[in-house]
Design a protein around this motif. Structure first.
Motif, short mmCIF file in Angstrom:
data_model
loop_
_atom_site.label_atom_id
_atom_site.label_comp_id
_atom_site.label_asym_id
_atom_site.label_seq_id
_atom_site.Cartn_x
_atom_site.Cartn_y
_atom_site.Cartn_z
N ARG A 122 -11.10 -2.26 6.67
CA ARG A 122 -10.20 -1.33 7.35
C ARG A 122 -9.60 -0.37 6.35
O ARG A 122 -9.41 -0.70 5.18
CB ARG A 122 -9.08 -2.11 8.06
CG ARG A 122 -9.57 -2.88 9.27
CD ARG A 122 -8.47 -3.74 9.88
NE ARG A 122 -7.32 -2.96 10.24
CZ ARG A 122 -6.20 -3.48 10.76
NH1 ARG A 122 -6.11 -4.78 10.96
NH2 ARG A 122 -5.17 -2.71 11.05
N GLU A 123 -9.30 0.82 6.85
CA GLU A 123 -8.71 1.85 5.98
C GLU A 123 -7.21 1.95 6.26
O GLU A 123 -6.79 2.10 7.39
CB GLU A 123 -9.37 3.21 6.22
CG GLU A 123 -10.75 3.31 5.62
CD GLU A 123 -11.28 4.73 5.62
OE1 GLU A 123 -10.47 5.66 5.80
OE2 GLU A 123 -12.50 4.91 5.47
N PHE A 124 -6.41 1.85 5.18
CA PHE A 124 -4.97 2.06 5.26
C PHE A 124 -4.66 3.21 4.33
O PHE A 124 -4.72 3.05 3.10
CB PHE A 124 -4.21 0.81 4.82
CG PHE A 124 -4.32 -0.33 5.80
CD1 PHE A 124 -3.38 -0.51 6.80
CD2 PHE A 124 -5.38 -1.21 5.72
CE1 PHE A 124 -3.49 -1.57 7.69
CE2 PHE A 124 -5.50 -2.27 6.60
CZ PHE A 124 -4.54 -2.44 7.60
N GLY A 125 -4.36 4.37 4.88
CA GLY A 125 -4.19 5.56 4.05
C GLY A 125 -5.51 5.92 3.41
O GLY A 125 -6.50 6.15 4.08
N SER B 131 -1.03 -16.03 6.10
CA SER B 131 -0.70 -14.84 6.87
C SER B 131 -0.32 -13.73 5.89
O SER B 131 0.25 -14.01 4.83
CB SER B 131 0.45 -15.14 7.82
OG SER B 131 0.66 -14.06 8.69
N THR B 132 -0.62 -12.49 6.23
CA THR B 132 -0.39 -11.38 5.30
C THR B 132 0.46 -10.30 5.97
O THR B 132 0.18 -9.90 7.09
CB THR B 132 -1.71 -10.76 4.82
OG1 THR B 132 -2.53 -11.79 4.28
CG2 THR B 132 -1.47 -9.70 3.77
N ILE B 133 1.50 -9.86 5.25
CA ILE B 133 2.32 -8.74 5.72
C ILE B 133 1.91 -7.52 4.89
O ILE B 133 1.98 -7.53 3.66
CB ILE B 133 3.81 -9.02 5.53
CG1 ILE B 133 4.25 -10.21 6.41
CG2 ILE B 133 4.65 -7.79 5.87
CD1 ILE B 133 5.66 -10.69 6.16
N ILE B 134 1.43 -6.49 5.58
CA ILE B 134 1.04 -5.24 4.90
C ILE B 134 2.24 -4.30 4.93
O ILE B 134 2.70 -3.90 5.99
CB ILE B 134 -0.18 -4.60 5.58
CG1 ILE B 134 -1.40 -5.52 5.46
CG2 ILE B 134 -0.48 -3.23 4.98
CD1 ILE B 134 -2.62 -5.04 6.17
N LEU B 135 2.76 -3.99 3.74
CA LEU B 135 3.93 -3.12 3.63
C LEU B 135 3.50 -1.71 3.25
O LEU B 135 2.65 -1.54 2.37
CB LEU B 135 4.90 -3.65 2.57
CG LEU B 135 5.61 -4.98 2.88
CD1 LEU B 135 6.42 -5.42 1.67
CD2 LEU B 135 6.50 -4.85 4.09
N ARG B 136 4.08 -0.72 3.90
CA ARG B 136 3.78 0.68 3.59
C ARG B 136 5.08 1.38 3.20
O ARG B 136 6.12 1.15 3.81
CB ARG B 136 3.21 1.40 4.83
CG ARG B 136 2.00 0.76 5.46
CD ARG B 136 0.78 0.83 4.57
NE ARG B 136 0.46 2.15 4.09
CZ ARG B 136 -0.22 3.07 4.78
NH1 ARG B 136 -0.64 2.80 6.00
NH2 ARG B 136 -0.49 4.25 4.26
N ILE C 99 0.86 -1.19 0.00
CA ILE C 99 0.00 0.00 0.00
C ILE C 99 0.89 1.23 0.00
O ILE C 99 1.68 1.44 0.92
CB ILE C 99 -0.94 0.03 1.23
CG1 ILE C 99 -1.79 -1.25 1.25
CG2 ILE C 99 -1.81 1.26 1.21
CD1 ILE C 99 -2.56 -1.43 2.51
N ILE C 100 0.75 2.04 -1.05
CA ILE C 100 1.54 3.27 -1.14
C ILE C 100 1.03 4.28 -0.13
O ILE C 100 -0.17 4.45 0.07
CB ILE C 100 1.47 3.85 -2.57
CG1 ILE C 100 2.24 2.95 -3.53
CG2 ILE C 100 2.03 5.25 -2.63
CD1 ILE C 100 2.32 3.46 -4.94
N GLY C 101 1.98 4.98 0.51
CA GLY C 101 1.62 5.98 1.52
C GLY C 101 2.16 5.58 2.88
O GLY C 101 2.40 4.41 3.14
N GLN D 93 4.94 1.77 9.59
CA GLN D 93 3.51 1.48 9.70
C GLN D 93 3.14 0.11 9.14
O GLN D 93 1.97 -0.26 9.13
CB GLN D 93 2.71 2.57 8.97
CG GLN D 93 2.83 3.93 9.62
CD GLN D 93 2.22 5.03 8.77
OE1 GLN D 93 2.52 5.14 7.58
NE2 GLN D 93 1.37 5.84 9.36
N SER D 94 4.15 -0.64 8.68
CA SER D 94 3.89 -2.00 8.19
C SER D 94 3.45 -2.89 9.34
O SER D 94 3.87 -2.69 10.48
CB SER D 94 5.16 -2.59 7.54
OG SER D 94 5.59 -1.77 6.49
N GLU D 95 2.61 -3.87 9.03
CA GLU D 95 2.13 -4.78 10.08
C GLU D 95 1.83 -6.16 9.52
O GLU D 95 1.79 -6.36 8.31
CB GLU D 95 0.89 -4.21 10.76
CG GLU D 95 -0.30 -3.98 9.84
CD GLU D 95 -1.51 -3.41 10.59
OE1 GLU D 95 -2.18 -4.19 11.29
OE2 GLU D 95 -1.76 -2.19 10.47
#
Length: 540
Positions: free
Chosen positions: A356-359, A379-384, A211-213, A218-220
């Motif tokens: 959920r809102e990410f940015g 499992s998912t890693i959300i990268l910012r 996710i750009i921004g 803020q990665s989780e």
């Protein structure tokens, strides 16, 4: 027939082969050209080795900009044409598939071996003598490498240990961010490990959502699946049974083409009502089966959406077949190709599905508890990050970290990092070469010298004096200090005792050496290059 048999023997090879072919042979024509091409590729990727390695900016044929220090990505995007350099690319590709790491070592070591071959050939050694010497040196390396193992990791379910092992791998790609990425990778892998028995991690089980921004802090990590879009209706939260349809949720069209004749307005109204009634029955039967979350692999019609909302179900559209399979795995559901009520065996379960809102983006998060019920299979890693180039490079680093833990679960043997393993191998192979009779000893010594490129390159990339550091390392290893390696931070004389914080995987290093030597020997054995005229006519 007579025309095809009219061979002009005076024309030699050119008279036998099709017009437009290219032919090179001999040491100068084929072998040295191959070595030159392999050296060129190794020189490109070598400066990207280690934590202080430089990035390459590659613009591919689609004008896509790739900024990375990942060797496998660089050689893939370069679109190499030369057949000898292509061998090294294939070796890197195989290393990426087998271990996911040490691709730079594979290409650079093969390039270094071929570079030293050039000197041996100019000295007058025959190619067969070099090949035999390299084979002997590699056989000795295979016997010696297991004796250098300093640690054997048995408990691969220890999160702190996983963080320690994958940190150097992540630091090699994203130096300075390994303390953020390593806990995310270790946590994601821990969540997907099966309960009981030997721990194992499949790389497909850990997904990455970019996710750009924001920034990397803020990665989780989320136990479960993340769909990169919001819901179709107004319901934003649900939990319970999941029904997955691989088809669209809409009125099905008949295979046979038919025409309906309507004579007045009442016919049109009654036809519309019968269609509504049928759709109502289908959606009601799905809701009566206990469905709380409905996932569609195709279009969701407005009429179907109306009844889905009426019966209080959350509706999500997933167009990607790959994501549809993953969501089935994450919820333990079966994808149905018919629109109708699912059986209890075909339905899955989700503990919590939220928007959920990410940015500025809305995502659907299917969260599962790793400890309850069926556990968590995805499992998912959300990268910012701020730009897509940084996000893509972070994704490659995380992929390498996951592959590292996957390999560790299969083979827990660890070697000292920082070039300590290579310099120790170099000294032992050099001593072995001194004891060998015949001309092969020169090739064995060259093999030993080629191994020195790792500490030398680490020193160069960190801005230190490689000659001084190499001399200090050789002196330390000659005195029995086999764990001394390069200090990339430049402390003291540029060397230090490599502790538990910097370990290399035995399996990855062993595979890299094997593939490097295989590629080198394949290139060396070529004495002729014969290239047919490319098909497709002239290039613009």
């Amino acid at each position: 027939m007579a025309k095809s048999m009219a061979l002009n023997s005076a024309a030699g090879l050119a008279g036998m082969l099709k017009a437009g072919h290219k032919h090179m042979e001999g040491v100068d024509g084929a072998t040295l050209r191959n070595i030159e091409a392999a050296k060129g590729l190794a020189t490109i990727v070598r400066s990207s080795l280690g934590p202080n390695g430089m990035n390459k900016l590659v613009i591919n044929h689609l004008e896509k900009i790739i900024v990375t220090s990942d060797c496998a990505t660089i050689v893939k995007e370069l679109e190499i044409q030369h057949p000898a350099a292509k061998m090294l690319e294939l070796a890197a590709e195989m290393q990426e598939q087998e271990c996911g790491d040490a691709t730079n070592l594979t290409v650079s070591f093969a390039g270094e071996l071929l570079k030293l071959c050039e000197d041996l050939l100019r000295m007058g050694l025959h190619t067969s003598e070099i090949v035999m010497g390299y084979k002997k040196a590699y056989e000795f390396l295979e016997k010696t490498l297991p004796t250098l193992v300093v640690e054997n990791m048995e408990d691969t379910r220890n999160e702190a240990e996983l963080i320690r092992i994958c940190s150097p791998v992540l630091a090699a790609k994203q130096y300075g961010y390994e303390h953020i990425l390593a806990p995310l990778v270790a946590k994601a892998c821990m969540q997907t490990m099966r309960k009981g028995g030997r721990a194992s991690v499949t790389t497909d089980s850990v997904r990455i959502a970019k996710i750009i921004g924001g920034n990397i802090n803020q990665s989780e990590c989320i136990a479960g699946m993340v769909i990169m879009r919001g819901t179709e209706g107004s319901i934003q939260h649900a939990k319970g049974k999941v029904a997955v349809f691989a088809c669209g949720v809409e009125a099905s069209a008949t295979e046979a083409k038919g025409t309906v004749l309507m004579k007045n307005a009442d016919d049109l109204m009654s036809y519309n009502k019968s269609e509504e009634k049928k759709m109502d029955e289908i959606i009601k039967s799905i809701a009566d089966a206990g469905t709380k979350i409905l996932i569609s692999g195709g279009t969701v019609s407005e009429m179907a959406m109306h009844f889905i909302e009426r019966y209080g179900m959350m509706c999500i559209k997933i167009t990607s077949k790959w994501d549809l399979r993953r969501i089935c795995s994450a919820t333990n559901a079966s994808a149905l190709v018919r629109l109708g009520p699912p059986t209890p065996d075909e339905m899955g379960y989700c503990e919590s599905c939220d928007v959920r809102e990410f940015g500025v983006r809305k995502l659907c998060v299917f969260a599962q508890s790793p400890d309850a019920g069926q556990g968590c299979t995805v499992s998912t890693i959300i990268l910012r990050a701020s730009t897509s180039s940084v996000l893509n490079d972070l994704e490659r680093a995380v992929d390498d970290g996951v592959n590292c833990i996957s390999t560790l679960c299969q083979n827990g043997s660890l070697l000292p990092g920082g070039g300590a393993t290579e310099i120790e191998l170099s000294q032992r192979i050099k001593a072995y070469g001194d004891s060998c009779p015949g001309l092969e000893q020169y090739a064995i010594r060259s093999f030993a010298k080629a191994l020195e490129f790792v500490p030398r390159t680490l020193a160069e990339n960190s801005g230190q004096e490689p000659t001084d550091i190499l001399a200090a390392l050789q002196a330390a290893h000659a005195n029995g200090k086999s764990n001394v390696g390069v200090d990339i931070d430049g402390g003291g004389n540029g060397t230090k005792e490599i502790g538990p914080e910097c370990r290399d995987l035995f399996a990855a290093k062993d595979s890299a050496f094997r593939l490097s030597v295989d590629a080198t020997l394949t290139v060396l054995r070529v004495d002729q290059i014969i290239m047919s005229k490319p098909a497709g006519g002239g290039k613009q």
